[in-house]
Design a protein around this motif. Sequence first.
Motif, mmCIF file in Angstrom:
data_model
loop_
_atom_site.group_PDB
_atom_site.id
_atom_site.type_symbol
_atom_site.label_atom_id
_atom_site.label_comp_id
_atom_site.label_asym_id
_atom_site.label_seq_id
_atom_site.Cartn_x
_atom_site.Cartn_y
_atom_site.Cartn_z
ATOM 1 N N GLN A 75 0.820 -1.194 0.000
ATOM 2 C CA GLN A 75 0.000 0.000 0.000
ATOM 3 C C GLN A 75 0.865 1.259 0.000
ATOM 4 O O GLN A 75 2.081 1.213 0.138
ATOM 5 C CB GLN A 75 -0.927 -0.010 1.220
ATOM 6 N N GLU A 76 0.187 2.383 -0.125
ATOM 7 C CA GLU A 76 0.890 3.659 -0.121
ATOM 8 C C GLU A 76 1.614 3.895 1.205
ATOM 9 O O GLU A 76 2.691 4.475 1.229
ATOM 10 C CB GLU A 76 -0.095 4.799 -0.381
ATOM 11 N N ARG A 77 1.025 3.418 2.296
ATOM 12 C CA ARG A 77 1.678 3.576 3.598
ATOM 13 C C ARG A 77 3.025 2.876 3.627
ATOM 14 O O ARG A 77 4.012 3.382 4.153
ATOM 15 C CB ARG A 77 0.784 3.006 4.705
ATOM 16 N N LYS A 80 5.463 4.920 1.533
ATOM 17 C CA LYS A 80 5.878 6.138 2.228
ATOM 18 C C LYS A 80 6.859 5.821 3.344
ATOM 19 O O LYS A 80 7.821 6.564 3.586
ATOM 20 C CB LYS A 80 4.651 6.859 2.778
ATOM 21 N N GLU A 81 6.617 4.717 4.030
ATOM 22 C CA GLU A 81 7.548 4.288 5.083
ATOM 23 C C GLU A 81 8.907 3.941 4.495
ATOM 24 O O GLU A 81 9.956 4.333 5.028
ATOM 25 C CB GLU A 81 6.957 3.075 5.813
ATOM 26 N N ASN A 345 -4.879 10.553 10.852
ATOM 27 C CA ASN A 345 -4.932 9.585 9.756
ATOM 28 C C ASN A 345 -3.992 8.427 10.063
ATOM 29 O O ASN A 345 -2.786 8.613 10.236
ATOM 30 C CB ASN A 345 -4.531 10.260 8.444
ATOM 31 N N GLU A 347 -3.240 5.890 8.122
ATOM 32 C CA GLU A 347 -2.560 5.305 6.977
ATOM 33 C C GLU A 347 -1.384 6.176 6.536
ATOM 34 O O GLU A 347 -0.228 5.769 6.639
ATOM 35 C CB GLU A 347 -3.555 5.108 5.832
ATOM 36 N N THR A 348 -1.684 7.360 6.034
ATOM 37 C CA THR A 348 -0.612 8.229 5.533
ATOM 38 C C THR A 348 -0.430 9.477 6.383
ATOM 39 O O THR A 348 0.408 10.323 6.060
ATOM 40 C CB THR A 348 -0.903 8.640 4.077
ATOM 41 N N GLN A 353 2.485 7.538 10.602
ATOM 42 C CA GLN A 353 3.932 7.765 10.721
ATOM 43 C C GLN A 353 4.430 7.397 12.114
ATOM 44 O O GLN A 353 5.505 6.821 12.263
ATOM 45 C CB GLN A 353 4.248 9.225 10.413
#
Length: 562
Positions: A75-77, A80-81, A345, A347-348, A353
């Motif tokens: 996923q986008e998460r 991003k991580e 949020n 997720e993102t 975070q």
Amino acid sequence: MNAPLPATTTAETAPTGATTPLVRHFRQMLLWPLRIIGQSKAVHSAKYWELLENPGAGCPWQQVADEFGDPKNFQERHYKEFITFLPYVQRFLYGESASRNGQVGYGQSPIRVFRRSDIARMRVQLDTTTPPLVLELAHVDLYFFYDIDIIILVVEFFANDLPLVLVEDVLFKVGRAYPGFWEANGQGGQCPYRVEWLGASGETLAVSDYENREKYLAFTCEHRSPNICAHWEYLLRPLALYHGEREGLIAYRQIEYHRMPLLAYLSFNDPEELTRGDFARLALITKAGPSDALPYSAKELRRFEHHYCYDKFWEPGNPALTSRYLCCGHAFVVVGKASQPFFVNAETGLLGQFRHQYFLVNLIAHFQKSALMLFSEWLVVAISQLHVHDLDSVRDFKREIRRILATFLRFTERYWFHEVSNQAQVRDLFRLLTQHLNTDRMYQDVSASVKDMNQYLDSDSQRRQANTVVRLTVVTTLGLIATVSTGFLGMNLFDFTGESLLVKALIFGMVLTPTILLVNYAVAHSKVLSDFLEALADRDLSWWQRTKIFLRIWWPPPPRKN
């Protein structure tokens, strides 16, 4: 995971009678570094997690697969991580996949994660006068690290709509491996009155025993090591405490003190309601107290904001800057506004975070500190077992120092980072965290100690080689005399060719015996003989001075008095 509830203007009454802000969503992670004790000093395991891969039926720990298997689950998460960290940190955390030709560069990540899912909640009674509090468990994970005898237990739990004073009490009391003292009523000092692990259906799986004073005193008296509370001991099974009564697949022991490092996330309707005293208690994880009072003296906290607060996104009165980061090394706390979509949020946003990027930043920093403490302990044990007059002890010491040096070099190349990210916020927070943990100084101290011991071994080997060369030189010099003599005897001066074998054997023994005695005598007095040979070559010395040095072979000078 339960999301934070919508923001309201609810406030509750603290035990002191003053209103206290309401924490809309509270989340805490405990990180407990432990040292693995190998079963044999001769055999060092680089992959302790393999003992949990096939432990038999009943083991609650199962290995967690990473997110890099199926692209549909990535996923986008996760993306991003991943891009938060520098490439060498990415290879440490996630490993490196095979290239198109099937070759692997760095290889798999040196981290292995195991998780148990049989515990669903934690019921905590902080004091005898307060009702129990039920906290939802998000994860119970165990982190292994390749080639380093360190494991880190991670416990993540959360709740919604709690008074701030209650959250402060949870932060202060939950996460104690064992009590530091006992109250007059028998309760463990600064510990919860009772902690229970609950299963999915609500059954009690394990209960704490902080009040069992005799247990902790007897164990420490017998083993010179602290015991741990019963519910933590249960959580780590089938691992077993070193010196404990129960045997396990892997033995562990404390490497730091009884307070576990933590991360905390707190969302408020209006974080500007928090006073300087509230922020100080959250940053330094002190006892709960009234908002209008400081936990320490004003003099002690005069530079509190400078040392413990990261205020890049915090400015009272500015609705766009409502997030504040607090860090003291032992704790990493994020405070923000519950009505801000980005902050809540999962997720993102910032909550996501916090659970992933900032968790990994803290995991790296605390792992580095624990590993450096382990190296320091190894060095102390090695030097304490050294007996310079025992050849076996010296040999074992050399072997252990060489092993520590090799492991430290691998640790430096694989696990030691001064920077983990080029993103300004993550970079700054990692620096703030490591400054409080003092890992840079610890690394320099351990590195200097390892190098000093290795240099000592090298100098000792050179000294032994030099002494051997001196002895060989003296023996060779004296052997030259014997060689010339026997060679002279072999110049047909004496003709023994016609003698019987018995006579030849007797003559050989007559020559061999004084030669052996001469060599042994030369080795025993090689130091003085070496001084004499050096004096003999020195033209500045008179013959009488050379003779006196020669006479030291039989009449050494008396030792000097201090």
